[in-house]
Design a protein around this motif. Structure first.
Motif, PDB file in Angstrom:
ATOM      1  N   ARG A  93      14.280  -3.905 100.445  1.00 23.45           N
ATOM      2  CA  ARG A  93      15.402  -3.002 100.752  1.00 23.45           C
ATOM      3  C   ARG A  93      16.261  -3.577 101.882  1.00 23.45           C
ATOM      4  NH1 ARG A  93      11.236   0.679 100.184  1.00 23.45           N
ATOM      5  NH2 ARG A  93      11.084   1.007 102.431  1.00 23.45           N
ATOM      6  N   LEU A  94      15.624  -4.108 102.909  1.00 23.99           N
ATOM      7  CA  LEU A  94      16.381  -4.658 104.041  1.00 23.99           C
ATOM      8  C   LEU A  94      17.147  -5.919 103.661  1.00 23.99           C
ATOM      9  CD1 LEU A  94      13.688  -4.053 106.772  1.00 23.99           C
ATOM     10  CD2 LEU A  94      15.953  -2.980 106.679  1.00 23.99           C
ATOM     11  N   ILE A  95      16.623  -6.681 102.742  1.00 19.46           N
ATOM     12  CA  ILE A  95      17.264  -7.916 102.307  1.00 19.46           C
ATOM     13  C   ILE A  95      18.403  -7.631 101.331  1.00 19.46           C
ATOM     14  CG2 ILE A  95      16.885 -10.030 100.955  1.00 19.46           C
ATOM     15  CD1 ILE A  95      13.976 -10.017 102.178  1.00 19.46           C
ATOM     16  N   GLU A  96      18.208  -6.688 100.423  1.00 21.52           N
ATOM     17  CA  GLU A  96      19.147  -6.490  99.315  1.00 21.52           C
ATOM     18  C   GLU A  96      20.178  -5.382  99.510  1.00 21.52           C
ATOM     19  OE1 GLU A  96      16.576  -5.968  95.941  1.00 21.52           O
ATOM     20  OE2 GLU A  96      15.495  -7.812  96.427  1.00 21.52           O
ATOM     21  N   ASP A  97      19.871  -4.354 100.291  1.00 22.79           N
ATOM     22  CA  ASP A  97      20.754  -3.189 100.417  1.00 22.79           C
ATOM     23  C   ASP A  97      21.852  -3.473 101.449  1.00 22.79           C
ATOM     24  OD1 ASP A  97      21.953  -0.705 100.953  1.00 22.79           O
ATOM     25  OD2 ASP A  97      20.065   0.390 100.823  1.00 22.79           O
ATOM     26  N   PRO A  98      23.129  -3.441 101.033  1.00 26.71           N
ATOM     27  CA  PRO A  98      24.210  -3.739 101.980  1.00 26.71           C
ATOM     28  C   PRO A  98      24.385  -2.684 103.070  1.00 26.71           C
ATOM     29  CG  PRO A  98      25.108  -3.037  99.877  1.00 26.71           C
ATOM     30  CD  PRO A  98      23.624  -3.169  99.689  1.00 26.71           C
ATOM     31  N   THR A  99      23.730  -1.536 102.952  1.00 33.21           N
ATOM     32  CA  THR A  99      23.816  -0.515 103.996  1.00 33.21           C
ATOM     33  C   THR A  99      22.690  -0.653 105.019  1.00 33.21           C
ATOM     34  OG1 THR A  99      22.516   1.173 102.829  1.00 33.21           O
ATOM     35  CG2 THR A  99      24.893   1.096 102.378  1.00 33.21           C
ATOM     36  N   ILE A 111      24.294   1.900 107.409  1.00 34.32           N
ATOM     37  CA  ILE A 111      25.538   1.285 107.858  1.00 34.32           C
ATOM     38  C   ILE A 111      26.684   1.884 107.061  1.00 34.32           C
ATOM     39  CG2 ILE A 111      26.869  -0.857 107.979  1.00 34.32           C
ATOM     40  CD1 ILE A 111      24.167  -2.334 108.373  1.00 34.32           C
ATOM     41  N   VAL A 112      27.658   2.414 107.780  1.00 38.03           N
ATOM     42  CA  VAL A 112      28.846   3.002 107.165  1.00 38.03           C
ATOM     43  C   VAL A 112      30.049   2.225 107.671  1.00 38.03           C
ATOM     44  CG1 VAL A 112      30.245   5.086 106.891  1.00 38.03           C
ATOM     45  CG2 VAL A 112      27.748   5.275 107.064  1.00 38.03           C
TER      46      VAL A 112
END
Length: 181
Positions: free
Chosen positions: A57-63, A86-87
């Protein structure tokens, strides 16, 4: 430093870098050794399957943006700092979560690492604001936020579901214009 991974930023004793799937064995071992330090505040992955999902999740999710705080002398993982939720757009904000591993606790490594992550977030990631939500009895985490220049902004009852219950949290924040140069 292990392997060929380069640090995103370096201080005198630590460097920060992104998670990799290859970090699983060390991360899990450190999390298991640190259970007494982390609980009841934090429950990092303690086996290979949960680490793989967490790191993925930390590697792939852009948020999300995940960082390992590594000792420059040898490259061992001292702790972790994640920017979640991240917004972009008008908000340019993220929510920080972090934890030291027991062998590194109390040595100032996480303070140096958090300073590096904050500067990276305001520079490379282009964020304007970072928030930390901390349970009021977590004195070590609050002290770290305070040492790194975060300001107390408020109190959120029943804010996060942790360890089977909704927990109150203090809200701490820092903005790009507050950074010490």
């Amino acid at each position: 430093m292990r392997g060929s991974t380069e640090y995103l930023a370096e201080g005198s004793r630590v460097g920060i870098r992104h998670y990799t799937h290859d970090d699983g064995a060390e991360f899990v071992a450190r999390a298991r050794e640190s259970k007494a330090l982390h609980q009841p505040w934090l429950f990092p992955p303690a086996n290979a399957a949960t680490y793989a999902s967490y790191a993925g999740r930390l590697i792939e999710d852009p948020t999300k943006a995940g960082f390992l705080v590594c000792e420059r002398d040898g490259g061992g993982i001292a702790g972790f700092i994640n920017i979640n939720n991240i917004v972009e757009g008008a908000f340019q904000c993220g929510a920080l979560g972090y934890g030291a591993f027991a062998h590194a606790a109390g040595r100032g490594l996480m303070g140096e690492g958090l300073d590096l992550v904050v500067r990276y977030a305001f520079g490379g990631l282009g964020l304007h604001r970072l928030e930390i939500n901390v349970q009021p009895d977590n004195a070590a985490s609050i002290a770290l936020a305070r040492r790194c220049g975060f300001r107390l902004e408020g109190f959120s009852p029943d804010f996060l579901f942790i360890d089977g219950a909704w927990r109150d949290h203090e809200r701490w924040a820092i903005t790009a214009d507050m950074i010490r140069t």
